[in-house]
Design a protein around this motif. Sequence first.
Motif, PDB file in Angstrom:
ATOM      1  N   UNK A  51      28.085  45.073  46.543  1.00 27.40           N
ATOM      2  CA  UNK A  51      27.292  44.930  45.327  1.00 27.40           C
ATOM      3  C   UNK A  51      27.921  45.687  44.162  1.00 27.40           C
ATOM      4  N   UNK A  52      28.381  46.901  44.435  1.00 25.70           N
ATOM      5  CA  UNK A  52      28.974  47.733  43.388  1.00 25.70           C
ATOM      6  C   UNK A  52      30.263  47.112  42.837  1.00 25.70           C
ATOM      7  N   UNK A  53      31.144  46.661  43.740  1.00 18.78           N
ATOM      8  CA  UNK A  53      32.414  46.066  43.297  1.00 18.78           C
ATOM      9  C   UNK A  53      32.187  44.752  42.556  1.00 18.78           C
ATOM     10  N   UNK A  54      31.186  43.976  42.985  1.00 21.50           N
ATOM     11  CA  UNK A  54      30.869  42.734  42.277  1.00 21.50           C
ATOM     12  C   UNK A  54      30.360  43.031  40.865  1.00 21.50           C
ATOM     13  N   UNK A  57      33.275  43.949  38.727  1.00 25.21           N
ATOM     14  CA  UNK A  57      34.030  42.750  38.356  1.00 25.21           C
ATOM     15  C   UNK A  57      33.353  41.984  37.226  1.00 25.21           C
ATOM     16  N   UNK A  58      32.006  42.022  37.201  1.00 23.95           N
ATOM     17  CA  UNK A  58      31.270  41.293  36.168  1.00 23.95           C
ATOM     18  C   UNK A  58      31.160  42.102  34.872  1.00 23.95           C
ATOM     19  N   UNK A  59      30.697  43.358  34.986  1.00 20.19           N
ATOM     20  CA  UNK A  59      30.377  44.155  33.806  1.00 20.19           C
ATOM     21  C   UNK A  59      31.604  44.756  33.131  1.00 20.19           C
ATOM     22  N   UNK A  63      35.207  39.237  34.835  1.00 23.58           N
ATOM     23  CA  UNK A  63      35.725  38.101  35.606  1.00 23.58           C
ATOM     24  C   UNK A  63      34.850  36.867  35.381  1.00 23.58           C
ATOM     25  N   UNK A  64      33.541  37.068  35.438  1.00 26.31           N
ATOM     26  CA  UNK A  64      32.567  36.012  35.122  1.00 26.31           C
ATOM     27  C   UNK A  64      31.456  36.652  34.303  1.00 26.31           C
ATOM     28  N   UNK A  65      30.705  35.875  33.544  1.00 26.67           N
ATOM     29  CA  UNK A  65      29.601  36.461  32.769  1.00 26.67           C
ATOM     30  C   UNK A  65      28.458  36.917  33.669  1.00 26.67           C
ATOM     31  N   UNK A  66      27.738  37.934  33.207  1.00 25.04           N
ATOM     32  CA  UNK A  66      26.571  38.412  33.935  1.00 25.04           C
ATOM     33  C   UNK A  66      25.487  37.344  33.903  1.00 25.04           C
ATOM     34  N   UNK A  67      24.912  37.049  35.070  1.00 30.63           N
ATOM     35  CA  UNK A  67      23.878  36.030  35.172  1.00 30.63           C
ATOM     36  C   UNK A  67      22.660  36.603  35.880  1.00 30.63           C
ATOM     37  N   UNK A 187      26.736  32.455  39.928  1.00 30.78           N
ATOM     38  CA  UNK A 187      28.086  32.262  40.442  1.00 30.78           C
ATOM     39  C   UNK A 187      28.187  33.055  41.739  1.00 30.78           C
ATOM     40  N   UNK A 188      29.211  32.793  42.578  1.00 31.99           N
ATOM     41  CA  UNK A 188      29.365  33.572  43.811  1.00 31.99           C
ATOM     42  C   UNK A 188      29.431  35.083  43.573  1.00 31.99           C
ATOM     43  N   UNK A 189      30.088  35.498  42.466  1.00 30.02           N
ATOM     44  CA  UNK A 189      30.188  36.929  42.193  1.00 30.02           C
ATOM     45  C   UNK A 189      28.821  37.519  41.861  1.00 30.02           C
ATOM     46  N   UNK A 190      28.030  36.796  41.076  1.00 27.58           N
ATOM     47  CA  UNK A 190      26.678  37.260  40.758  1.00 27.58           C
ATOM     48  C   UNK A 190      25.816  37.313  42.014  1.00 27.58           C
TER      49      UNK A 190
END
Length: 209
Positions: A51-54, A57-59, A63-67, A187-190
């Motif tokens: 959760x922390x690494x994802x 990656x977002x914030x 890598x991808x926008x926060x959703x 997204x998968x990262x979110x």
Amino acid sequence: MKDSSRLFTIGLVTAWYSSNIGVLLLNKYLLSNYGFKYPIFLTMCHMTACSLLSYIAIAWMKVVPMQTIRSRVQFLKISALSLVFCASVVSGNISLRFLPVSFNQAIGATTPFFTAVFAYLMTLKREAWLTYVTLIPVVTGVIIASGGEPSFHLFGFIMCIGATAARALEAELYEPPPVHGSDSCCTPTSCNTYYGRKCSWYCTGTCKR
């Protein structure tokens, strides 16, 4: 541009393989060789890091926008997926205490079989007959390997089968649009951010009991 994109993709795939193998071997060392007896706590650490690494990656890395979760249906869907995912990881870690990594991975090869079963049970979706035929030697090989495995342990085997079935169920639940697809907010990262957080809560509640 194409070459840099291709190298980036190769790097991601290599990192994914390496990290998976590294986590698997480290878990086996901790749970079996080192004598660490808390697979649920280990899963909680795993999910917290996920959760922390994802989130990083977002914030931070963008890598991808926060959703965010936009509806109660999506919240319930992610909660159910998190529970299945948590059960899969916990069962897999427990099985590593009793089974060698090679046998653990051999059982994991039956994931397509369970995926086909859940696909039929949940959506009545039938695969091509050739798909079912190709699954026969895989399942047969695992049955033969189970009978001849010198380190066979029944409880570990049951846990590993449970982890494999849970992975297949997770894949089936993750496929429909409410969580993943054109109508999705995640997204998968979110989703990893939410999964990791909820799995940590599930593991913490289990550890307290």
